[in-house]
Write a protein that holds these residues in place. Structure first.
Motif, short mmCIF file in Angstrom:
data_model
loop_
_atom_site.label_atom_id
_atom_site.label_comp_id
_atom_site.label_asym_id
_atom_site.label_seq_id
_atom_site.Cartn_x
_atom_site.Cartn_y
_atom_site.Cartn_z
N ASP A 232 -4.86 -22.88 10.70
CA ASP A 232 -5.44 -23.52 9.51
C ASP A 232 -4.65 -23.21 8.24
O ASP A 232 -4.22 -22.08 8.03
N ALA A 233 -4.55 -24.20 7.37
CA ALA A 233 -3.90 -24.00 6.07
C ALA A 233 -4.64 -22.92 5.28
O ALA A 233 -4.03 -22.09 4.60
N LEU A 234 -5.97 -22.93 5.38
CA LEU A 234 -6.76 -21.94 4.64
C LEU A 234 -6.44 -20.52 5.12
O LEU A 234 -6.26 -19.60 4.31
N GLN A 235 -6.35 -20.36 6.42
CA GLN A 235 -6.01 -19.05 6.99
C GLN A 235 -4.63 -18.59 6.50
O GLN A 235 -4.43 -17.43 6.14
N CYS A 236 -3.67 -19.52 6.50
CA CYS A 236 -2.32 -19.20 6.02
C CYS A 236 -2.37 -18.77 4.56
O CYS A 236 -1.74 -17.78 4.15
N ALA A 237 -3.13 -19.51 3.75
CA ALA A 237 -3.20 -19.23 2.32
C ALA A 237 -3.82 -17.86 2.08
O ALA A 237 -3.34 -17.07 1.24
N LEU A 238 -4.88 -17.54 2.81
CA LEU A 238 -5.54 -16.25 2.64
C LEU A 238 -4.63 -15.11 3.09
O LEU A 238 -4.55 -14.06 2.44
N LEU A 239 -3.93 -15.32 4.18
CA LEU A 239 -3.04 -14.26 4.67
C LEU A 239 -1.85 -14.03 3.75
O LEU A 239 -1.29 -12.94 3.72
N ARG A 240 -1.48 -15.05 2.98
CA ARG A 240 -0.39 -14.85 2.02
C ARG A 240 -0.77 -13.77 1.00
O ARG A 240 0.10 -13.04 0.51
N VAL A 241 -2.04 -13.69 0.67
CA VAL A 241 -2.51 -12.65 -0.26
C VAL A 241 -2.27 -11.27 0.36
O VAL A 241 -1.76 -10.35 -0.29
N LYS A 242 -2.62 -11.13 1.63
CA LYS A 242 -2.48 -9.83 2.29
C LYS A 242 -1.02 -9.48 2.57
O LYS A 242 -0.64 -8.30 2.56
N LEU A 243 -0.23 -10.50 2.79
CA LEU A 243 1.20 -10.28 3.07
C LEU A 243 1.86 -9.54 1.91
O LEU A 243 2.75 -8.71 2.12
N ARG A 244 1.41 -9.80 0.69
CA ARG A 244 2.00 -9.13 -0.48
C ARG A 244 1.74 -7.62 -0.46
O ARG A 244 2.42 -6.87 -1.13
N HIS A 245 0.72 -7.19 0.29
CA HIS A 245 0.39 -5.76 0.35
C HIS A 245 0.83 -5.13 1.66
O HIS A 245 0.49 -3.98 1.94
N TYR A 246 1.55 -5.90 2.47
CA TYR A 246 1.77 -5.45 3.85
C TYR A 246 2.56 -4.14 3.94
O TYR A 246 2.26 -3.28 4.77
N ALA A 247 3.54 -3.98 3.05
CA ALA A 247 4.34 -2.74 3.09
C ALA A 247 3.46 -1.52 2.82
O ALA A 247 3.60 -0.47 3.47
N GLU A 248 2.50 -1.66 1.90
CA GLU A 248 1.57 -0.53 1.61
C GLU A 248 0.71 -0.23 2.83
O GLU A 248 0.44 0.94 3.13
N TYR A 249 0.26 -1.29 3.52
CA TYR A 249 -0.58 -1.06 4.70
C TYR A 249 0.19 -0.25 5.75
O TYR A 249 -0.34 0.68 6.36
N THR A 250 1.44 -0.64 5.94
CA THR A 250 2.25 0.07 6.94
C THR A 250 2.49 1.51 6.52
O THR A 250 2.40 2.43 7.34
N ASP A 251 2.76 1.72 5.22
CA ASP A 251 2.95 3.09 4.73
C ASP A 251 1.71 3.94 5.01
O ASP A 251 1.81 5.10 5.41
N GLY A 252 0.54 3.34 4.78
CA GLY A 252 -0.71 4.05 5.00
C GLY A 252 -0.87 4.48 6.45
O GLY A 252 -1.25 5.61 6.76
N ARG A 253 -0.57 3.57 7.36
CA ARG A 253 -0.66 3.90 8.80
C ARG A 253 0.32 5.01 9.16
O ARG A 253 0.01 5.91 9.93
N ARG A 254 1.54 4.93 8.59
CA ARG A 254 2.54 5.95 8.90
C ARG A 254 2.13 7.30 8.35
O ARG A 254 2.33 8.34 9.00
#
Ligand SMILES: *Cc1c(COP(=O)(O)O)cnc(C)c1O
Length: 396
Positions: A232-254
């Motif tokens: 879905d376009a909506l799903q893609c659009a929402l995930l674009r918001v999270k993509l901007r924080h993705y490096a922080e998420y990975t740092d947190g897991r590490r």
């Protein structure tokens, strides 16, 4: 304070205002299938993993199925895959009519053991599916050399490994196809189902775009049979918001993984798995006994950029894993067994030829020993500490 295995709200709710804005933006465009949001999301994913093309799909499962369909796999074909993975890896092979042939895995990194794969190779083998389980890459140099030597296609199941690296290269970009998932519990978790395929080949990318849209091109002309695999376009659009924080998420897991490894390895009877024991069950088992190890911690290999979709312990000793699981649950700590039944032992595969469902001793052993503990990025310091204390209490 309870410690859930995963808390999606802790990640999503801080983005609430932005997500609502995005929803309104898409709502007002009135465009919900394909289009600009999908194109933009795909370009951002391609950049994240370092692939030439990224094509969004309805789920990780459909990404795998589409890759197998694109390779024209069908009855009479055999595909090598690990026995210790999530069901979808093999389910998609079976759905094309091809036979999944289950290989054993490495007891250290949990990924496909190529000696086992070599034993199961026949003249019907068409492809191999390395899975980058729990966020750590499979041994891709060895997989690619093996595939080249035997003329096999390589489909990387990178559902748990978006942004993970092997020798600096993005997981899922090394083989012919890389398949990813945005299921809410994956590292880039969406708001429902979603998936992605990557390829570095222009013709394959075009074929996949057509395949996900009923094999249609141009409109209402079908040169081959595809399906509705669109995200879905909506799903893609929402995930674009999270993509901007993705490096922080990975740092947190590490950070969480490093914390667990530091604190837990200090306890008596606990050791970290050794890279040098990779794919050597005998060597490793001897060490476990010699050193009286009761708990084995996961390790990230030097050449891998592990993204820790799971932090998976091995609890050594009969019944001990189930005892630790109950102990953690009693203390309000979430944990889960990924995975309790190796795929060659699943009921639905018992009618496959004997060669496809041969014994996989390491997978069978892991199924009784593994336990994944909370690793999500938003875990608080006090929660991580609680997990460590609960495990220490169990071991003492
Ligand atoms: C999650 C997962 C899939 C399937 O992805 P979905 O988006 O849930 O369909 C496939 N393979 C592995 C290894 C997974 O973890």
């Amino acid at each position: 304070m309870p410690v859930p295995l995963l808390d999606v709200n802790a990640q999503n709710l801080p983005l609430e205002a932005e997500l609502k804005e995005v929803f309104e933006r898409v709502l007002h465009t009135g465009r919900f299938i394909l289009g600009d949001e999908v194109d933009a999301f795909e370009a951002e994913c391609a950049a994240l993993v370092g692939a030439k093309h990224a094509i969004s799909m309805s789920s990780g499962t459909d990404a795998l199925l589409a890759a197998f369909m694109a390779l024209n796999l069908g009855p009479g074909d055999e595909v090598l895959c690990p026995a210790f993975t999530f069901f979808a890896t093999a389910g998609c092979i079976a759905r094309t009519g091809a036979t999944p042939v289950f290989c054993d895995v490495c007891p250290v990194c949990f990924n496909i053991d190529l000696d086992s794969a070599a034993e199961r190779l026949t003249s019907k083998t068409k492809a191999i599916v390395p899975v980058h389980l729990f966020g750590q890459s499979a041994a891709m140099d060895e997989v690619m050399a093996f595939a080249k030597q035997h003329g096999l296609a390589v489909i990387e199941d990178a559902a748990q490994a978006i942004g993970s690296t092997y020798k600096g290269v993005g997981c899922g970009t090394i083989g012919d196809y890389g398949c990813y998932s945005f299921f809410p519990s994956k590292n880039l978790g969406g708001f429902g189902d979603g998936g992605l395929i990557t390829t570095n080949d222009d013709a394959r990318a075009e074929q996949l775009k057509q395949l996900r849209n009923h094999g249609m091109h141009p409109k209402y002309y079908h040169s081959f049979v595809g399906a509705n695999f669109r995200m879905d376009a909506l799903q893609c659009a929402l995930l674009r918001v999270k993509l901007r924080h993705y490096a922080e998420y990975t740092d947190g897991r590490r950070r969480n993984a490093a914390f667990y490894t530091e604190k837990l390895s200090a306890l008596s009877g606990v050791s970290t798995a050794r890279e040098s024991d990779c794919c050597c069950p005998e060597g490793q088992t001897a060490r476990l006994e010699r050193e009286g190890i009761r708990l084995l911690l996961p390790v990230s290999y030097q050449h891998n950029g592990h993204i820790w979709n799971q932090y998976t312990l091995r609890v050594i000793g009969d019944g001990r894993r189930d005892a630790l699981k109950q102990h953690l649950i009693d203390k309000g700590i979430g944990c889960e067994v990924y995975y309790p039944v190796p795929l060659h032992r699943q009921e639905c595969f018992q009618s496959l030829p004997a060669q496809a469902i041969q014994a996989c001793p390491v997978s069978e052993r892991l199924a009784t020993e593994v336990l994944s503990i909370p690793i999500y990025p938003e875990l608080l310091e006090s929660q991580r500490q609680e997990v460590v204390e609960a495990i220490a209490g169990f071991l003492s």
